[in-house]
Scaffold this motif. Structure first.
Motif, mmCIF file in Angstrom:
data_model
loop_
_atom_site.group_PDB
_atom_site.id
_atom_site.type_symbol
_atom_site.label_atom_id
_atom_site.label_comp_id
_atom_site.label_asym_id
_atom_site.label_seq_id
_atom_site.Cartn_x
_atom_site.Cartn_y
_atom_site.Cartn_z
ATOM 1 N N HIS A 146 0.805 -1.226 0.000
ATOM 2 C CA HIS A 146 0.000 0.000 0.000
ATOM 3 C C HIS A 146 0.840 1.279 0.000
ATOM 4 C CE1 HIS A 146 -3.545 -2.417 0.731
ATOM 5 N NE2 HIS A 146 -2.897 -3.023 1.707
ATOM 6 N N HIS A 147 2.160 1.134 0.008
ATOM 7 C CA HIS A 147 3.036 2.304 0.106
ATOM 8 C C HIS A 147 4.155 2.244 -0.923
ATOM 9 C CE1 HIS A 147 1.232 4.094 3.671
ATOM 10 N NE2 HIS A 147 0.975 2.857 4.041
ATOM 11 N N PRO A 148 3.847 2.599 -2.164
ATOM 12 C CA PRO A 148 4.884 2.549 -3.208
ATOM 13 C C PRO A 148 6.000 3.571 -3.006
ATOM 14 C CG PRO A 148 2.895 3.596 -4.038
ATOM 15 C CD PRO A 148 2.558 3.055 -2.680
ATOM 16 N N GLU A 149 5.792 4.508 -2.079
ATOM 17 C CA GLU A 149 6.856 5.479 -1.806
ATOM 18 C C GLU A 149 8.019 4.834 -1.049
ATOM 19 O OE1 GLU A 149 4.000 6.142 1.728
ATOM 20 O OE2 GLU A 149 3.902 5.360 -0.308
ATOM 21 N N PHE A 150 7.829 3.611 -0.554
ATOM 22 C CA PHE A 150 8.892 2.878 0.128
ATOM 23 C C PHE A 150 9.296 1.671 -0.706
ATOM 24 C CE2 PHE A 150 7.247 5.269 3.686
ATOM 25 C CZ PHE A 150 8.376 5.541 4.434
ATOM 26 N N THR A 151 10.566 1.330 -0.633
ATOM 27 C CA THR A 151 11.084 0.161 -1.327
ATOM 28 C C THR A 151 12.095 -0.547 -0.433
ATOM 29 O OG1 THR A 151 12.102 -0.620 -3.383
ATOM 30 C CG2 THR A 151 12.944 1.447 -2.495
ATOM 31 N N ILE A 152 12.152 -1.854 -0.539
ATOM 32 C CA ILE A 152 13.146 -2.619 0.214
ATOM 33 C C ILE A 152 14.520 -2.300 -0.347
ATOM 34 C CG2 ILE A 152 14.014 -4.931 0.737
ATOM 35 C CD1 ILE A 152 11.057 -5.888 0.458
ATOM 36 N N ASP A 153 15.454 -1.959 0.525
ATOM 37 C CA ASP A 153 16.828 -1.717 0.107
ATOM 38 C C ASP A 153 17.659 -2.948 0.491
ATOM 39 O OD1 ASP A 153 19.434 -0.948 -0.384
ATOM 40 O OD2 ASP A 153 19.190 1.057 0.473
ATOM 41 N N PRO A 154 17.979 -3.802 -0.469
ATOM 42 C CA PRO A 154 18.700 -5.040 -0.159
ATOM 43 C C PRO A 154 20.163 -4.824 0.231
ATOM 44 C CG PRO A 154 18.466 -4.807 -2.523
ATOM 45 C CD PRO A 154 17.688 -3.673 -1.894
ATOM 46 N N HIS A 155 20.667 -3.614 0.049
ATOM 47 C CA HIS A 155 22.071 -3.339 0.370
ATOM 48 C C HIS A 155 22.418 -3.739 1.805
ATOM 49 C CE1 HIS A 155 25.942 -1.291 0.472
ATOM 50 N NE2 HIS A 155 25.564 -0.786 1.636
ATOM 51 N N TRP A 156 21.526 -3.428 2.744
ATOM 52 C CA TRP A 156 21.825 -3.624 4.166
ATOM 53 C C TRP A 156 21.721 -5.079 4.613
ATOM 54 C CZ3 TRP A 156 24.430 0.345 5.430
ATOM 55 C CH2 TRP A 156 24.143 1.562 4.820
ATOM 56 N N ARG A 170 13.482 2.001 2.273
ATOM 57 C CA ARG A 170 13.956 3.333 1.888
ATOM 58 C C ARG A 170 12.795 4.123 1.301
ATOM 59 N NH1 ARG A 170 15.912 5.862 -2.485
ATOM 60 N NH2 ARG A 170 17.504 7.429 -2.147
ATOM 61 N N LYS A 171 12.638 5.330 1.806
ATOM 62 C CA LYS A 171 11.602 6.211 1.265
ATOM 63 C C LYS A 171 12.158 6.864 0.007
ATOM 64 C CE LYS A 171 8.018 9.393 2.699
ATOM 65 N NZ LYS A 171 7.495 10.155 3.863
ATOM 66 N N ARG A 172 11.525 6.570 -1.107
ATOM 67 C CA ARG A 172 12.001 7.086 -2.383
ATOM 68 C C ARG A 172 11.738 8.582 -2.490
ATOM 69 N NH1 ARG A 172 9.943 3.581 -7.086
ATOM 70 N NH2 ARG A 172 7.934 4.174 -6.254
ATOM 71 N N THR A 173 12.617 9.264 -3.189
ATOM 72 C CA THR A 173 12.447 10.691 -3.411
ATOM 73 C C THR A 173 11.354 10.912 -4.455
ATOM 74 O OG1 THR A 173 14.080 10.756 -5.183
ATOM 75 C CG2 THR A 173 14.906 11.105 -2.927
ATOM 76 N N LYS A 174 10.885 12.133 -4.559
ATOM 77 C CA LYS A 174 9.856 12.447 -5.571
ATOM 78 C C LYS A 174 10.370 12.152 -6.967
ATOM 79 C CE LYS A 174 7.215 15.848 -2.992
ATOM 80 N NZ LYS A 174 6.721 17.234 -2.951
ATOM 81 N N THR A 175 11.621 12.454 -7.226
ATOM 82 C CA THR A 175 12.205 12.179 -8.539
ATOM 83 C C THR A 175 12.197 10.677 -8.817
ATOM 84 O OG1 THR A 175 13.631 14.113 -8.309
ATOM 85 C CG2 THR A 175 14.284 12.476 -9.951
ATOM 86 N N GLU A 176 12.550 9.885 -7.841
ATOM 87 C CA GLU A 176 12.562 8.429 -7.999
ATOM 88 C C GLU A 176 11.149 7.891 -8.248
ATOM 89 O OE1 GLU A 176 16.291 7.000 -5.269
ATOM 90 O OE2 GLU A 176 14.457 7.639 -4.256
ATOM 91 N N ARG A 177 10.156 8.572 -7.705
ATOM 92 C CA ARG A 177 8.763 8.142 -7.884
ATOM 93 C C ARG A 177 8.125 8.773 -9.118
ATOM 94 N NH1 ARG A 177 5.577 9.547 -2.813
ATOM 95 N NH2 ARG A 177 6.933 11.333 -2.860
ATOM 96 N N GLY A 178 8.868 9.640 -9.814
ATOM 97 C CA GLY A 178 8.333 10.291 -11.012
ATOM 98 C C GLY A 178 7.365 11.413 -10.698
#
Length: 180
Positions: A146-156, A170-178
């Motif tokens: 329900h929250h596409p503004e967040f994505t799993i960051d596998p780096h950690w 990770r909360k994506r930036t507006k640019t990352e979300r288009g």
């Protein structure tokens, strides 16, 4: 480089002190710790710590309205916020925490839900049978649906040794979300 670290689940205060130590090295910022019960001996030890000036404690349920009001007040002037959720690990509680604390996380920063690995270790010594079906990992995946503004960051968790699988969100930036 957060200027505010919010942590639910204080226990003995070790992670509060770790975060305060990192902020001290950075030269600014504070840690807000939230716990339903801060035991007197733990409070005394944290308040006696040399980095106490970087630590604020809020006693109350991490999902209670009055607690959230205090957390929002503490976060009012923060520019970069990271949140670590490490209190009650039931699916319902973690999902509620994710929903409540997500708006505080700044774009490019993290909302971290700890201990999703309970789903994998319910049957080991000191594990609990209820963890098989009631754990943070389910809450994380429900939240993400329900929250596409967040994505799993596998780096950690890239080496596969973690107590928090899929928990570094990770909360994506507006640019990352288009979004402009």
């Amino acid at each position: 480089r957060p200027d505010l670290v919010i942590e639910t689940g204080i226990a003995h205060g070790g992670s509060l002190v770790l975060s305060a130590s990192i902020l001290e090295l950075l030269g600014s910022g504070k840690v807000v710790g939230v716990d339903i019960e801060i035991r007197p001996h733990n409070r005394a030890a944290i308040e006696a710590h040399p980095l106490k000036h970087r630590i604020e404690m809020i006693e109350g349920s991490s999902i209670a309205d009055e607690t959230m009001a205090a957390v929002h007040a503490a976060a009012a002037s923060a520019e970069t916020v990271v949140v670590f959720l490490d209190s009650n690990h039931s699916e319902a509680h973690v999902l509620r925490e994710l929903e409540l604390y997500a708006p505080l996380v700044t774009p490019g920063s993290y909302l971290v839900a700890h201990d999703g690995a309970q789903a994998w270790v319910w049957d080991i010594p000191r594990g609990k049978p209820e963890w098989k079906d009631d754990h943070p990992l389910t809450a994380i995946h429900e939240f993400l649906s329900h929250h596409p503004e967040f994505t799993i960051d596998p780096h950690w968790t890239r080496y596969g040794i973690t107590s928090s699988p899929d928990g570094w969100l990770r909360k994506r930036t507006k640019t990352e979300r288009g979004v402009s």
